[in-house]
Scaffold this active site. Structure first.
Site, PDB file in Angstrom:
ATOM      1  N   TYR A  51       0.658 -12.160   8.216  1.00 17.39           N
ATOM      2  CA  TYR A  51       0.236 -12.388   9.591  1.00 17.39           C
ATOM      3  C   TYR A  51       0.649 -13.772  10.093  1.00 17.39           C
ATOM      4  O   TYR A  51       0.682 -14.017  11.289  1.00 17.39           O
ATOM      5  CB  TYR A  51      -1.281 -12.260   9.734  1.00 17.39           C
ATOM      6  CG  TYR A  51      -1.878 -10.944   9.342  1.00 17.39           C
ATOM      7  CD1 TYR A  51      -1.088  -9.827   9.060  1.00 17.39           C
ATOM      8  CD2 TYR A  51      -3.259 -10.796   9.256  1.00 17.39           C
ATOM      9  CE1 TYR A  51      -1.653  -8.621   8.690  1.00 17.39           C
ATOM     10  CE2 TYR A  51      -3.833  -9.597   8.895  1.00 17.39           C
ATOM     11  CZ  TYR A  51      -3.027  -8.513   8.607  1.00 17.39           C
ATOM     12  OH  TYR A  51      -3.598  -7.320   8.240  1.00 17.39           O
ATOM     13  N   HIS A 109      -0.721  -6.286  -0.499  1.00 18.87           N
ATOM     14  CA  HIS A 109      -0.704  -5.716   0.848  1.00 18.87           C
ATOM     15  C   HIS A 109      -0.164  -4.287   0.898  1.00 18.87           C
ATOM     16  O   HIS A 109      -0.605  -3.483   1.721  1.00 18.87           O
ATOM     17  CB  HIS A 109       0.136  -6.611   1.769  1.00 18.87           C
ATOM     18  CG  HIS A 109      -0.246  -6.522   3.212  1.00 18.87           C
ATOM     19  ND1 HIS A 109       0.001  -7.540   4.099  1.00 18.87           N
ATOM     20  CD2 HIS A 109      -0.852  -5.557   3.928  1.00 18.87           C
ATOM     21  CE1 HIS A 109      -0.439  -7.188   5.297  1.00 18.87           C
ATOM     22  NE2 HIS A 109      -0.959  -5.986   5.217  1.00 18.87           N
TER      23      HIS A 109
END
Length: 296
Positions: A51, A109
Site C-alpha cells: 500500500y 499478502h
C-alpha cells in the site's frame, strides 16, 4: 459496542472484531484517517507493504494519542517476496516504517506474485521461505501473531504440513454475493480466524436495490448491513473509508440480521461489478505492479 469486542487467536492474542482497511490511501491521507479512526474508537488498523502507507499508519496512530498496547496493527509482506532473506529484511523494514518495536499481526499478502495471481503456480517453496522468516520474527517477539492472505486450501496445507507454527489468520475477499464458505470452514477447522477484506465490495454493492431495501428494513446503511453480515458469519471485517462520518457509521453495528435475512444474503448471486477496482489482481484482472497497489 463492536469496537470494544475481541476475537481470540489460536495463540491467545486478542484482536479487535472490526478493523480499518487502508488500501489506496496516500501516506498523508492515511495519517489523517488513522488518527480520526483512533479518535472514533477504532483499535485495529490494517495496512500492507504494497500500500506504500505504513509510515502514515504509524504517524496517525501516534497522533491519535492512544497507548500502543491498546492498538492492533496488521501489515503484510509484498506478494512478490518469496525468499527467507528478503522476508526477514522486509519485516524489519515494516517495523522501521511504522515506527514500532513490534507488529501485532503480519501476513503473507498472496501465495503468488500479483502478476501470476491464481494462474496455477502455488509457490510452495517460496511461501515456506517467507513463512519461516515470519516464524523467526514471531519467536523473537517482533510479531505477536502471523498469518496469510488470499491463501487457498492447498496453500494453507503447505504451511500446515511443513511449517512449525500454524497460520493464525487467513484474510480473504468476502462480502455479500462473494463469500468463500468452503475456504472459510476449512481455515476455521485448522484453528484460523478468517478476516474479510472489502466487506462492502469496494463500494460496488452500495447501489444495490435489493440490499438497499433490506438495509432500510433495519434502518441502516447498505455498508452497515454488509459489515454486520460478515460479523454474524464470525468473520473479522476490514471496511475502508476516508470519510469521518462513514468511520462512525461503519462501526454502529448494534443490530442483528435475522436468520431468514442472513440466508438470503448468503445465497445472493455473485454478480458484483467492481468497476475501477476490477483492474486489481484480487478481483481477477492484472496490472503491472508499477501501476497499482494491491488490496487485501
Amino acid at each position: 459496542m463492536t469496537l470494544e469486542e475481541r476475537f481470540t487467536l489460536a495463540n491467545a492474542v486478542e484482536i479487535p472484531k472490526l478493523g480499518l482497511g487502508t488500501w489506496r490511501m496516500t501516506e498523508a491521507e492515511t495519517a489523517r484517517v488513522v488518527r480520526q479512526a483512533i479518535e472514533t474508537g477504532y483499535r485495529h488498523i490494517d495496512t500492507a507493504q504494497a500500500y506504500g502507507n505504513e509510515r502514515g499508519v504509524g504517524e496517525g496512530l501516534r497522533a491519535g494519542g492512544v497507548s500502543r498496547d491498546r492498538i492492533f496493527v496488521t501489515t503484510k509482506l509484498v506478494a512478490e517476496c518469496k525468499s527467507f532473506a528478503e522476508a526477514r529484511d522486509r519485516i524489519d523494514g515494516s517495523l522501521r516504517a511504522l515506527g514500532m518495536d513490534h507488529i501485532d499481526l503480519m501476513l503473507i499478502h498472496s501465495p503468488q506474485p500479483w502478476a501470476e495471481f491464481r494462474e496455477g503456480e502455488h509457490y510452495f517453496e517460496g511461501n515456506l521461505e517467507a513463512w519461516r522468516a515470519l516464524e523467526d520474527a514471531y519467536r523473537a517477539g517482533k510479531l505477536r501473531a502471523i498469518g496469510v492472505s488470499n491463501f487457498e486450501r492447498a496453500d494453507l496445507d503447505n504451511l500446515l504440513d511443513n511449517g512449525s507454527v500454524a497460520p493464525m489468520v487467513n484474510q480473504v475477499l468476502a462480502h455479500v454475493g462473494n463469500t468463500p464458505f468452503d475456504l472459510i470452514d476449512y481455515a476455521r477447522s485448522k484453528g484460523m480466524l478468517v478476516e474479510a477484506y472489502s466487506p462492502v465490495a469496494h463500494g460496488a454493492v452500495l447501489n444495490s436495490r435489493s440490499l438497499g431495501a433490506l438495509a432500510a428494513k433495519y434502518g441502516v446503511s447498505i455498508a452497515r448491513l454488509c459489515i454486520r453480515y460478515c460479523l454474524q458469519l464470525g468473520l473479522l471485517p476490514l471496511p475502508k473509508t476516508t470519510d469521518p462520518a462513514h468511520l462512525r457509521d461503519n462501526a454502529a453495528l448494534d443490530f442483528v440480521i435475522s436468520d431468514a435475512d442472513m440466508a438470503t444474503l448468503k445465497g445472493a448471486a455473485n454478480d458484483t461489478d467492481y468497476g475501477e477496482a476490477s483492474a486489481f489482481p484480487v478481483f481477477g484482472k492484472k496490472r503491472r505492479i508499477a501501476d497499482a497497489h494491491q488490496e487485501g
